[in-house]
Design an enzyme around this catalytic site. Structure first.
Site, short mmCIF file in Angstrom:
data_model
loop_
_atom_site.label_atom_id
_atom_site.label_comp_id
_atom_site.label_asym_id
_atom_site.label_seq_id
_atom_site.Cartn_x
_atom_site.Cartn_y
_atom_site.Cartn_z
N GLY A 55 7.61 -6.44 1.23
CA GLY A 55 6.83 -7.53 0.66
C GLY A 55 6.71 -8.21 0.44
N CYS A 82 13.12 -2.29 -1.27
CA CYS A 82 12.53 -3.49 -2.06
C CYS A 82 11.08 -3.33 -2.41
CB CYS A 82 12.53 -5.05 -0.94
SG CYS A 82 12.39 -6.64 -2.40
N TYR A 83 9.95 -4.47 -2.31
CA TYR A 83 9.20 -3.99 -2.33
C TYR A 83 8.40 -2.36 -1.84
CZ TYR A 83 3.78 -4.15 -2.15
OH TYR A 83 1.97 -3.69 -2.67
N HIS A 169 18.50 -4.98 -0.49
CA HIS A 169 18.66 -4.77 1.03
C HIS A 169 19.58 -4.14 2.07
CE1 HIS A 169 14.44 -6.47 1.08
NE2 HIS A 169 14.43 -7.50 0.09
N GLU A 171 19.38 -2.76 4.83
CA GLU A 171 18.95 -4.07 6.16
C GLU A 171 20.03 -4.91 6.43
OE1 GLU A 171 17.29 -4.27 3.82
OE2 GLU A 171 15.04 -5.27 4.52
N ASP A 227 14.48 -13.16 29.43
CA ASP A 227 13.05 -12.54 28.49
C ASP A 227 12.04 -11.72 28.79
OD1 ASP A 227 14.91 -12.74 26.63
OD2 ASP A 227 13.54 -14.67 25.34
N SER A 228 11.98 -13.48 30.93
CA SER A 228 11.08 -12.69 31.13
C SER A 228 10.98 -11.82 32.71
CB SER A 228 9.95 -14.37 31.83
OG SER A 228 10.62 -15.19 32.36
N LYS A 367 17.23 -10.59 21.10
CA LYS A 367 18.13 -11.10 22.21
C LYS A 367 19.18 -10.16 22.40
CE LYS A 367 17.93 -15.07 25.01
NZ LYS A 367 16.76 -15.04 25.43
#
Ligand code: XMP
Length: 512
Positions: A55, A82-83, A169, A171, A227-228, A367
């Site tokens: 954060g 982290c935070y 981090h 990730e 996407d749609s 995506k």
């Protein structure tokens, strides 16, 4: 019950990435904003583990996000990042300070002490740091399990309570053993089975919306983009004919595209689809317009008007669905957001329309994950692996005034170029985007014995990861030769073909 991990979001920029990294290890994860869930609800939901995200704040700042410290005693393993690590230290009675000799940012040498979180991680490796504050005093019952040159507590653990914290981090790709560390938390510490698949995401999302949207009418603007299309197929499974897709064909689609979208959704998926053939309406509005930004604005504005008219004919519609995916979500942690997001594909959906709720079933996915969902739903590859196509369509690829004649020639040239590129390029050398552009130039040519005077078409192909920067693709001479030969032979009115050899920057991908 399906194993699930709670990603408790404290506003960090990597929250969604953490959730994705968990999914990549075949464990289901859910993101909840820290102020939308409490300890009792966490226990009741049966999470196998909790990850506190990073954060932007300092734990001593009054406005910074905090959480009930009982969560550390409820028996569920927690990993603070982290935070989230500093918050864990603070909540458990430790001390956090501002870094005196400057913050750490970027790749940093990490030195660890063995513990369950670092199983299989070498004593020295590289991690990614991005912090100013640091844990200066660990809470009782904890031990320091890693440090860096500048940070005395790069990691800490209370094995008895299964509480772990890392200042770096895991990730982020730059952390060498990040995936290993997350895996240790998920499997070794939380005991997850790792049997979650994208099929399960489809199943739970469909069940969730079937329940939540029961008896409600859902409206969706379908552009035919990945996407749609995936969002429509997913919601169609959940609410069937209560989903109405409005597909506005503005006449700037590529060859056969409008028919393909209609066939796929109406015939193959049996969805309620309203196709509005609005080509002449758009062309009339665009007549005489040459400025690229004005063209975009006209198309965006007209799209809204057509969409509103169609929605108006349907009577009361409670829900608006959008194919928003995670990279489109500018503000984190909003989930099904209360305000209508400007739709990047169509230039803004109507803000005056009155919906009870906006539904964005793909808003936590990246995506490539969306494409996987599309595959699970059985959408054709041509849709799932479609290259990006701008919302204003061929309008940004016709330089100067847009006319029906120029559009038709461009559609044919583009189809030939795509066909030859796909036929002759090995899979690993395929560009990420490739298309033809109708320039506004006229040029002299010769056909048979006669002099001709026709248009110049440009071909463009780029290779890129994120479309923010892009390299022009070194397509093979055979592709270019074949495409050029066919375009000039098969399309009367085109005398010359050129290949665009500019990267981005300095050029953009599109010509306008
Ligand atoms: P540029 O031309 O900005 O393009 O380098 C980067 C990527 O964005 C796409 N693009 C658009 N997409 N509406 C869209 O939905 C637009 O107005 C638009 N302009 C560019 C482009 O195709 C490329 O993938």
């Amino acid at each position: 019950m399906q194993d699930k991990i709670l990603v408790l979001d404290f506003g960090g920029q990597y929250s969604k990435l953490i959730a994705r990294r968990v999914r990549e290890q075949s464990v289901y994860s859910e993101i909840k904003q820290y102020n939308r869930i409490n300890t009792e609800e966490i226990v009741k939901a049966g999470y196998k583990g909790i990850i506190f995200t990073g954060g932007p704040n300092s734990v001593y700042d009054e406005r910074s996000p905090h959480f009930d410290s009982k969560v550390l005693d409820c028996g569920i393993p927690v990993l603070g990042i982290c935070y989230g690590a500093q918050l864990m230290a603070y909540m458990a009675g430790g001390k956090v300070s501002g870094a005196e000799n400057g913050s750490e940012y970027g790749k940093t040498r990490l030195l660890i002490t063995p513990c369950p979180l670092f199983e299989g991680v070498p004593a020295e490796s590289v991690c990614w740091m991005s912090h100013t504050d640091f844990i200066s005093g660990i809470p009782e019952g904890f031990s320091v399990t890693a440090h860096t040159d500048k940070c005395p507590t790069a990691a800490m653990a209370c094995e008895k309570k299964k509480l772990y914290a890392v200042q770096f981090h895991p990730e982020v790709m730059h952390t060498e053993y990040g995936a290993k560390i997350l895996g240790n938390f998920l499997f070794g510490i939380c005991g997850c089975a790792g049997d979650w698949k994208m099929d399960d995401f489809v199943k739970t999302t469909v069940e969730r919306y079937r329940e939540e949207l029961k008896g409600k009418k859902v409206l969706m603007a379908l552009s035919g983009g990945v996407d749609s299309s995936v969002a429509a197929a997913l919601l169609g499974k959940a609410v069937g004919n209560n989903l109405v897709c409005v597909f506005v064909d503005h006449g700037m689609m590529r060859k056969d595209e409008g028919d393909f979208v209609e066939r796929t959704f109406r015939d193959s998926f049996g969805l309620s689809l309203i196709r509005v053939n609005a080509e002449s309406r758009f062309l009339a509005k665009l007549s005489g317009v040459t400025d690229p930004e004005t063209k975009r604005k006209i198309i965006g504005g007209e799209f809204i008007r057509v969409f509103e008219e169609e929605a108006g004919k349907l009577g009361k519609t409670e829900i608006l669905a959008q194919g928003t995916i995670y990279p489109d979500v500018i503000e984190s942690g909003k989930g099904d957001s209360a305000t209508i997001k400007s739709h990047h594909n169509v230039g803004g959906l109507p803000s005056v329309m009155d919906f009870e709720r906006i539904v964005e079933p793909l808003s936590e996915l990246f995506k490539d994950e969306v494409r996987k969902v599309g595959k699970v739903l059985g959408l054709p590859d041509r849709l799932v692996y479609r290259q990006p196509f701008p919302g204003p369509g061929l309008a940004v690829r016709v330089i100067g005034e847009i006319t029906k004649e120029k559009l038709e020639m461009l559609r044919e040239a583009d189809a030939i170029f795509c066909e030859e590129t796909e036929k002759l390029t090995p899979k690993d050398k395929m560009p990420d985007q490739y298309f033809a552009v109708m320039t506004d130039l006229m040029s002299v040519g010769v056909k048979g014995d006669a002099r001709t005077y026709g248009r110049v078409v440009a071909l463009r192909a780029v290779s890129t990861d994120d479309f923010m920067t892009a390299e022009w693709t070194k397509l093979s001479p055979e592709v270019l030769e074949k495409a050029s030969g066919r375009i000039t032979n098969e399309i009367s009115g085109i005398t010359r073909v050129v290949y665009d050899i500019t990267s981005k920057p300095p050029a953009t991908v599109e010509w306008e």
